[in-house]
Design a protein around this motif. Structure first.
Motif, short mmCIF file in Angstrom:
data_model
loop_
_atom_site.label_atom_id
_atom_site.label_comp_id
_atom_site.label_asym_id
_atom_site.label_seq_id
_atom_site.Cartn_x
_atom_site.Cartn_y
_atom_site.Cartn_z
N VAL A 7 49.41 -81.72 29.02
CA VAL A 7 50.65 -82.50 29.19
C VAL A 7 50.34 -83.97 29.42
CG1 VAL A 7 52.63 -82.82 30.72
CG2 VAL A 7 51.98 -80.52 30.01
N GLU A 8 49.31 -84.27 30.23
CA GLU A 8 48.94 -85.66 30.48
C GLU A 8 48.45 -86.34 29.19
OE1 GLU A 8 46.08 -85.56 33.56
OE2 GLU A 8 47.54 -85.21 35.19
N GLU A 9 47.73 -85.55 28.38
CA GLU A 9 47.26 -86.11 27.10
C GLU A 9 48.43 -86.42 26.19
OE1 GLU A 9 44.29 -87.43 24.50
OE2 GLU A 9 44.07 -86.68 26.55
N ILE A 10 49.45 -85.47 26.19
CA ILE A 10 50.65 -85.71 25.37
C ILE A 10 51.37 -86.97 25.85
CG2 ILE A 10 52.94 -84.81 24.83
CD1 ILE A 10 51.69 -81.99 24.93
N LEU A 18 61.78 -93.68 15.18
CA LEU A 18 60.63 -93.10 15.85
C LEU A 18 60.74 -93.18 17.37
CD1 LEU A 18 57.66 -94.37 13.63
CD2 LEU A 18 58.47 -92.01 13.85
N ARG A 19 61.41 -94.19 17.86
CA ARG A 19 61.52 -94.36 19.31
C ARG A 19 62.28 -93.21 19.96
NH1 ARG A 19 63.61 -100.28 20.53
NH2 ARG A 19 63.37 -99.56 22.68
N THR A 20 63.33 -92.69 19.24
CA THR A 20 64.16 -91.61 19.83
C THR A 20 63.34 -90.36 20.10
OG1 THR A 20 66.11 -92.52 18.74
CG2 THR A 20 66.24 -90.24 19.54
N PRO A 21 62.62 -89.79 19.11
CA PRO A 21 61.81 -88.60 19.42
C PRO A 21 60.67 -88.90 20.39
CG PRO A 21 61.38 -89.35 17.18
CD PRO A 21 62.57 -90.12 17.65
N LEU A 22 60.07 -90.09 20.30
CA LEU A 22 58.99 -90.40 21.22
C LEU A 22 59.48 -90.47 22.65
CD1 LEU A 22 56.96 -93.08 19.21
CD2 LEU A 22 56.20 -90.80 19.88
N THR A 23 60.68 -91.03 22.82
CA THR A 23 61.24 -91.10 24.17
C THR A 23 61.49 -89.70 24.71
OG1 THR A 23 62.29 -93.19 23.59
CG2 THR A 23 63.11 -92.07 25.53
N SER A 24 61.97 -88.80 23.84
CA SER A 24 62.20 -87.41 24.27
C SER A 24 60.89 -86.74 24.63
CB SER A 24 62.91 -86.65 23.15
OG SER A 24 64.17 -87.22 22.85
N ILE A 25 59.84 -86.97 23.81
CA ILE A 25 58.54 -86.37 24.10
C ILE A 25 58.03 -86.83 25.46
CG2 ILE A 25 56.12 -86.32 23.36
CD1 ILE A 25 57.15 -86.47 20.47
N THR A 57 52.93 -92.42 24.95
CA THR A 57 53.14 -93.78 25.49
C THR A 57 52.51 -94.82 24.58
OG1 THR A 57 53.18 -92.91 27.74
CG2 THR A 57 52.76 -95.27 27.47
N LEU A 58 51.27 -94.56 24.13
CA LEU A 58 50.60 -95.50 23.23
C LEU A 58 51.36 -95.62 21.91
CD1 LEU A 58 46.88 -94.47 23.81
CD2 LEU A 58 48.08 -96.47 24.74
N LEU A 59 51.80 -94.49 21.37
CA LEU A 59 52.51 -94.52 20.09
C LEU A 59 53.83 -95.26 20.22
CD1 LEU A 59 52.55 -93.65 17.18
CD2 LEU A 59 53.56 -91.47 17.88
N LEU A 60 54.54 -95.04 21.35
CA LEU A 60 55.80 -95.75 21.57
C LEU A 60 55.55 -97.25 21.70
CD1 LEU A 60 58.85 -95.64 22.08
CD2 LEU A 60 58.35 -95.29 24.53
N ASN A 61 54.46 -97.62 22.33
CA ASN A 61 54.13 -99.05 22.47
C ASN A 61 53.86 -99.68 21.11
OD1 ASN A 61 53.66 -101.42 23.84
ND2 ASN A 61 51.48 -101.02 24.13
N MET A 62 53.15 -98.93 20.23
CA MET A 62 52.90 -99.45 18.88
C MET A 62 54.21 -99.63 18.11
SD MET A 62 49.54 -97.33 17.61
CE MET A 62 47.98 -97.39 18.50
N VAL A 63 55.10 -98.63 18.22
CA VAL A 63 56.38 -98.73 17.52
C VAL A 63 57.18 -99.92 18.04
CG1 VAL A 63 58.59 -97.57 17.17
CG2 VAL A 63 56.45 -96.28 16.98
N ASN A 64 57.18 -100.10 19.34
CA ASN A 64 57.90 -101.24 19.93
C ASN A 64 57.31 -102.57 19.44
OD1 ASN A 64 59.77 -99.74 21.37
ND2 ASN A 64 58.41 -99.53 23.15
N ASN A 65 55.99 -102.65 19.32
CA ASN A 65 55.34 -103.88 18.83
C ASN A 65 55.76 -104.19 17.40
OD1 ASN A 65 54.04 -104.34 21.22
ND2 ASN A 65 52.13 -103.34 20.60
#
Length: 588
Positions: free
Chosen positions: A372-375, A344-351, A380-388
């Motif tokens: 774009v700011e909302e995206i 999940l981190r790979t596509p989120l990082t691309s987004i 960012t929040l989703l990537l933080n959850m995945v990292n946690n």
């Protein structure tokens, strides 16, 4: 040598009773003797006082008789004075001398300033004159003492007062010679002219007192001996014999013989000993039944124990299978989380990357920019959850490790601000971040520090209402002074205290209630969580902060109050950079 069948002496109850009763008898006799002696002494002193008062009254009667008849004795029929040397004091002294020569009593008259040496007072009589002078109402002065031979005597002294007839020889004017050739003392009526002293021997009371004390002690001793014998016989018959019978029965039971006999004298009225013997007999019969069926009971218990042991072995085997299965499922879960988090981190990082590129395009209209700011914010929040989730999975597998490198906290704080500013802007929250310029480079894991700050700032934004503020601050805290130079070893084998980097994240949001602060750093826990909670999240953010902070050897704490905002403080120990090592790496 002792006889072959002689029983060894033992300190049994009879011996203890005898010693106790004997000691009580001796103590009571001593107390009674002392008490009787004291009573006899008081009685003898009272009798001596009564006799002394009677003798004093008789001598005073002689004195008064001569004093009243002075005119008859020492004057002629025509009234002219012609002394016959028979004044009151002479008569009293003469009578007392006659009385003293015929008895063991001593009566004499004394004066403080005597005209004759024979009338001089001794020490006791001087004390009496001082007592009369101190207390004019004192009628007599007495007490028990010893004479010059060391014999106990009773001393009694009574004052003699000056009367009208005494003034002829002892009145005024002072210094004038009286009819006997002595100088007058100038005394007044009512003055103490002298004293009558009586000495009684106490030996006459001692013999009677001794006889009385001996008789009383003998009677008390006789009563106590009879009472002790009665107590001894009663205790032996009513207590010790039944106890000995019970003891013999207990010995037989201990050897396995239950055919004992209790020879207790039954008077028809049960007492404590009888009840105890009945209870003992019931216990013995019950023990007999248990003893005879012991083998069966042991066999049954052994069979039951064997069955329980087999069941325990089976349950242990099943438990092992369950634990193995649970461990396997846990491993699958951790592997799944790790794979999913990584994928999940790979596509989120691309987004995030494309969203940040789009945000820099000037040709986009306002609606597209907001989208774009909302995206970017949600990615960012989703990537933080995945990292946690990935961090917690590694923690459960004990695979979290530090990859240390020199960290510039000024750059780190700036990166966090740029990364989460779209999230804060999306909620209309003012995000400020500042790091002091004097914070030195420190060896730490940059990625894990970033994760710590992202979680804290993300939490602060999440629980702060629109229009609020979130402030991030980093400072360097020098080592605490403990009476030694900075950098010295602590002396207990721990690392030296070189200071720490303190990072605080403060907000003016909803705050945390006191009852919720205790468990906020636990996994899957959120302050004020309920089935219908308002704030999204997995409850892993603060658990990750605590895990990664402690991995650095630091601490995290919180200060908060309901509706007053929160401040989270992280302390990371300062680890100086080895400049020589990094210079060599750069040169290569």
């Amino acid at each position: 040598m002792l006889a072959k069948n002689a029983k060894p002496f033992r300190y049994g109850i009879r011996f203890k009773f005898a010693v106790l009763i004997g000691a009580l008898v001796v103590i009571l006799m001593i107390v009674d003797a002392l008490w009787n002696v004291n009573l006899q002494q008081q009685q003898s002193q009272n009798e001596a006082l009564e006799k002394a008062e009677v003798l004093a009254d008789e001598m005073r009667a002689v004195w008064d008789f001569v004093d009243i008849n002075q005119d008859i004795i020492n004057r002629n029929d025509d009234g002219t004075f012609r002394t016959k040397h028979l004044v009151c004091v002479v008569a009293a002294k003469s009578v007392s001398t006659l009385f003293t020569t015929q008895t063991d009593y001593v009566i004499h008259f004394v004066k403080e300033n005597p005209r004759q040496l024979a009338s001089a007072p001794d020490e006791f009589e001087k004390e009496a004159f001082e007592a009369f002078a101190a207390d004019p109402e004192l009628e007599a002065y007495y007490g028990v003492g010893t004479d010059e031979n060391g014999q106990r005597v009773f001393r009694y002294t009574e004052p003699l007062y000056v009367t009208e007839t005494c003034l002829e020889c002892h009145g005024e004017p002072v210094g004038e010679l009286d009819q006997y050739g002595y100088e007058k003392e100038g005394m007044q009526v009512g003055d103490i002219g002298g004293a009558m002293s009586i000495i009684e021997p106490m030996d006459i009371y001692a013999a009677g007192m001794q006889t009385s004390v001996i008789q009383q002690v003998f009677m008390v001793l006789l009563v106590l001996v009879i009472a002790c014998i009665g107590i001894y016989v009663a205790v032996s018959k009513l207590v010790l014999r039944p106890i000995e019978a019970l003891g013999n029965a207990a010995k037989q039971i201990g050897k396995g013989a239950f055919d004992y006999e209790l020879n207790l004298q039954n008077t028809g009225r049960p007492d404590e000993i009888t009840e105890f013997a009945n209870d003992f007999d019931k216990m013995a019969r019950r023990l007999e039944r248990l003893y005879t069926s012991m083998e069966t009971e042991v066999k049954n218990q052994t069979d039951e124990l064997s069955a329980l042991n087999d069941l325990l072995i089976y349950q242990k085997s099943e438990l092992k299978k369950t634990l193995d299965k649970l461990s396997e499922e846990t491993a699958y879960k951790n592997e799944f989380f790790a794979i999913m988090s990584h994928e999940l981190r790979t596509p989120l990082t691309s987004i995030l990357a494309f969203a940040r590129i789009l945000r820099t395009v000037d040709s986009l209209d306002d609606k597209t920019c907001n989208a774009v700011e909302e995206i970017e914010a949600n990615a960012t929040l989703l990537l933080n959850m995945v990292n946690n989730i990935l961090t917690i999975s590694k923690a459960e597998a004990h695979k979290n490790e530090l990859i240390t490198e020199p960290v510039d906290f000024v750059d780190l704080i700036g990166f966090i601000k740029n990364s989460l500013e779209p999230v804060a802007k999306n909620k209309d929250i003012a995000l400020t971040a500042r790091a002091d310029s004097d914070i030195p480079l420190s060896m730490a894991d940059w990625e894990k520090l970033r994760r710590i700050l992202e979680n804290l700032v993300d939490n602060a934004i999440k629980y702060t209402h629109a229009g609020g503020t979130v402030d991030v601050r980093a400072v360097f805290a020098p080592p605490e002074a403990h009476g030694k130079d900075a950098g010295d070893s602590t002396g207990d084998g721990s690392s030296p205290d070189l200071g720490s980097i303190v990072i605080s994240v403060a907000d003016d949001g909803i705050g945390i209630a006191e009852e919720d602060r205790e468990g906020i750093f636990e996994r899957y826990r959120q302050a004020g969580q309920s089935p219908n909670r308002r704030y999204r999240g997995t409850g892993l953010g603060l658990a990750v902060v605590k895990e990664l902070t402690e991995l650095h050897g630091g601490t995290v704490s919180v200060s908060s109050a309901r509706k007053a905002g929160s401040t989270f403080t992280v302390r990371i120990p300062y680890a100086p950079v080895d400049t020589e090592e990094y210079d060599e790496d750069t040169a290569r």
